[in-house]
Motif scaffolding. Structure first.
Motif, PDB file in Angstrom:
ATOM      1  N   THR A 254       0.732  -1.559  -0.132  1.00  0.00           N
ATOM      2  CA  THR A 254      -0.025  -0.193  -0.038  1.00  0.00           C
ATOM      3  C   THR A 254       0.630   1.387  -0.020  1.00  0.00           C
ATOM      4  N   LEU A 255       0.565   2.359  -0.632  1.00  0.00           N
ATOM      5  CA  LEU A 255       1.048   3.344  -0.474  1.00  0.00           C
ATOM      6  C   LEU A 255       0.125   4.718   0.779  1.00  0.00           C
ATOM      7  N   SER A 256       1.249   5.203   1.451  1.00  0.00           N
ATOM      8  CA  SER A 256       1.061   6.538   2.170  1.00  0.00           C
ATOM      9  C   SER A 256       0.334   7.526   1.194  1.00  0.00           C
ATOM     10  N   GLU A 257      -0.102   8.419   2.238  1.00  0.00           N
ATOM     11  CA  GLU A 257      -1.664   8.904   1.519  1.00  0.00           C
ATOM     12  C   GLU A 257      -0.804  10.068   0.522  1.00  0.00           C
ATOM     13  N   PRO A 258       0.690  10.640   1.538  1.00  0.00           N
ATOM     14  CA  PRO A 258       1.101  11.746   0.444  1.00  0.00           C
ATOM     15  C   PRO A 258       2.326  11.185  -0.519  1.00  0.00           C
ATOM     16  N   ALA A 259       2.697   9.240  -0.569  1.00  0.00           N
ATOM     17  CA  ALA A 259       3.245   9.005  -1.833  1.00  0.00           C
ATOM     18  C   ALA A 259       1.813   8.683  -3.130  1.00  0.00           C
ATOM     19  N   ARG A 260       0.799   8.403  -2.410  1.00  0.00           N
ATOM     20  CA  ARG A 260      -0.479   8.376  -2.880  1.00  0.00           C
ATOM     21  C   ARG A 260      -1.084   9.193  -3.790  1.00  0.00           C
ATOM     22  N   ALA A 261      -1.045  10.602  -3.108  1.00  0.00           N
ATOM     23  CA  ALA A 261      -1.510  11.416  -4.529  1.00  0.00           C
ATOM     24  C   ALA A 261       0.112  11.721  -5.180  1.00  0.00           C
ATOM     25  N   LEU A 262       0.856  11.941  -4.822  1.00  0.00           N
ATOM     26  CA  LEU A 262       2.781  12.500  -5.841  1.00  0.00           C
ATOM     27  C   LEU A 262       1.945  10.711  -6.660  1.00  0.00           C
ATOM     28  N   TYR A 263       1.877   9.759  -6.333  1.00  0.00           N
ATOM     29  CA  TYR A 263       1.298   8.651  -7.481  1.00  0.00           C
ATOM     30  C   TYR A 263       1.008   9.271  -8.475  1.00  0.00           C
ATOM     31  N   ARG A 264      -0.594  10.240  -7.742  1.00  0.00           N
ATOM     32  CA  ARG A 264      -1.748  10.083  -8.967  1.00  0.00           C
ATOM     33  C   ARG A 264      -1.244  11.097  -9.609  1.00  0.00           C
ATOM     34  N   GLY A 265      -0.448  11.888  -9.339  1.00  0.00           N
ATOM     35  CA  GLY A 265      -0.351  13.264  -9.838  1.00  0.00           C
ATOM     36  C   GLY A 265       0.885  13.040 -11.326  1.00  0.00           C
ATOM     37  N   LEU A 266       1.722  11.833 -10.812  1.00  0.00           N
ATOM     38  CA  LEU A 266       2.361  11.540 -12.123  1.00  0.00           C
ATOM     39  C   LEU A 266       1.383  10.129 -13.162  1.00  0.00           C
ATOM     40  N   LEU A 267       0.863  10.208 -12.732  1.00  0.00           N
ATOM     41  CA  LEU A 267      -0.365   8.526 -13.820  1.00  0.00           C
ATOM     42  C   LEU A 267      -1.323  10.227 -14.374  1.00  0.00           C
ATOM     43  N   ARG A 268      -1.129  11.165 -13.702  1.00  0.00           N
ATOM     44  CA  ARG A 268      -2.130  12.561 -14.807  1.00  0.00           C
ATOM     45  C   ARG A 268      -1.094  12.895 -15.854  1.00  0.00           C
TER      46      ARG A 268
END
Length: 197
Positions: free
Chosen positions: A144-158
């Protein structure tokens, strides 16, 4: 404003002087940000990247606006910004990662790099994306990803979706190295499970 005026009018005849001055200013900003981040991390305090983000964003916006003084050096300006962002990459300044991604994906930088003549900007953007993927790689190994890592990952995907939609040939040219920067079966579920790639 002072840096912009100096870059535009320091020596009207010498493009290399203008770009050298811009490179020195951006390197100084990046160097101070790296030192500030290191000091605050050593003391256990939070790093506030907002002043650095605002300064870089204002410089990028001012210098990317159409101007007859800088028209011939537009790629040089983009290259200088890409170099500064490489110094501020997330592995060097983790506290600046969100602002860094916003600067990389900014409409004055990413599309301009991709539309530069002869695809000269492609290697610069590629280096920045690989540095983000390399930074994310250890976190994507976990279940699983931490919340900050998840937000950064979503940004990367965008960012990757924008590239897929608008510049698919860029992803085709660099797909091997981009995929190599990810761990096998990269995950860290956005919804609890591991995302499918």
């Amino acid at each position: 404003k002072l840096v912009v005026l100096l870059v535009k009018f320091v020596d009207p005849a010498s493009l290399s002087t203008k770009l050298g001055l811009l490179g020195a200013a951006l390197s100084a900003i990046a160097g101070v940000a790296v030192l500030d981040h290191g000091r605050r991390s050593a003391l256990g305090g939070p790093f506030d990247g907002r002043p650095y983000f605002r300064l870089l964003l204002c410089l990028l916006s001012e210098l990317s606006a159409p101007d007859p003084v800088l028209d011939t050096s537009q790629f040089g300006v983009l290259s200088a910004f890409a170099g500064a962002l490489h110094l501020l990459r997330p592995s060097a300044v983790p506290g600046f990662a969100f602002a860094w991604l916003e600067l990389v994906a900014h409409r004055s930088l990413m599309p301009a790099l991709l539309l530069a003549k002869g695809q000269k900007g492609w290697p610069l953007l590629h280096r920045l994306l690989v540095s983000l993927l390399t930074f994310m790689e250890p976190q994507l190994r976990g279940p699983t990803l931490s919340e900050p890592a998840r937000a950064l990952y979503r940004g990367l995907l965008r960012v990757l979706l924008v590239l897929l939609h608008d510049f698919p040939e860029f992803l085709c040219d660099y797909h091997f190295s981009l995929v190599d920067a990810l761990p096998a079966g990269a995950g860290g579920g956005l919804g609890g499970g591991r995302p499918e790639h």
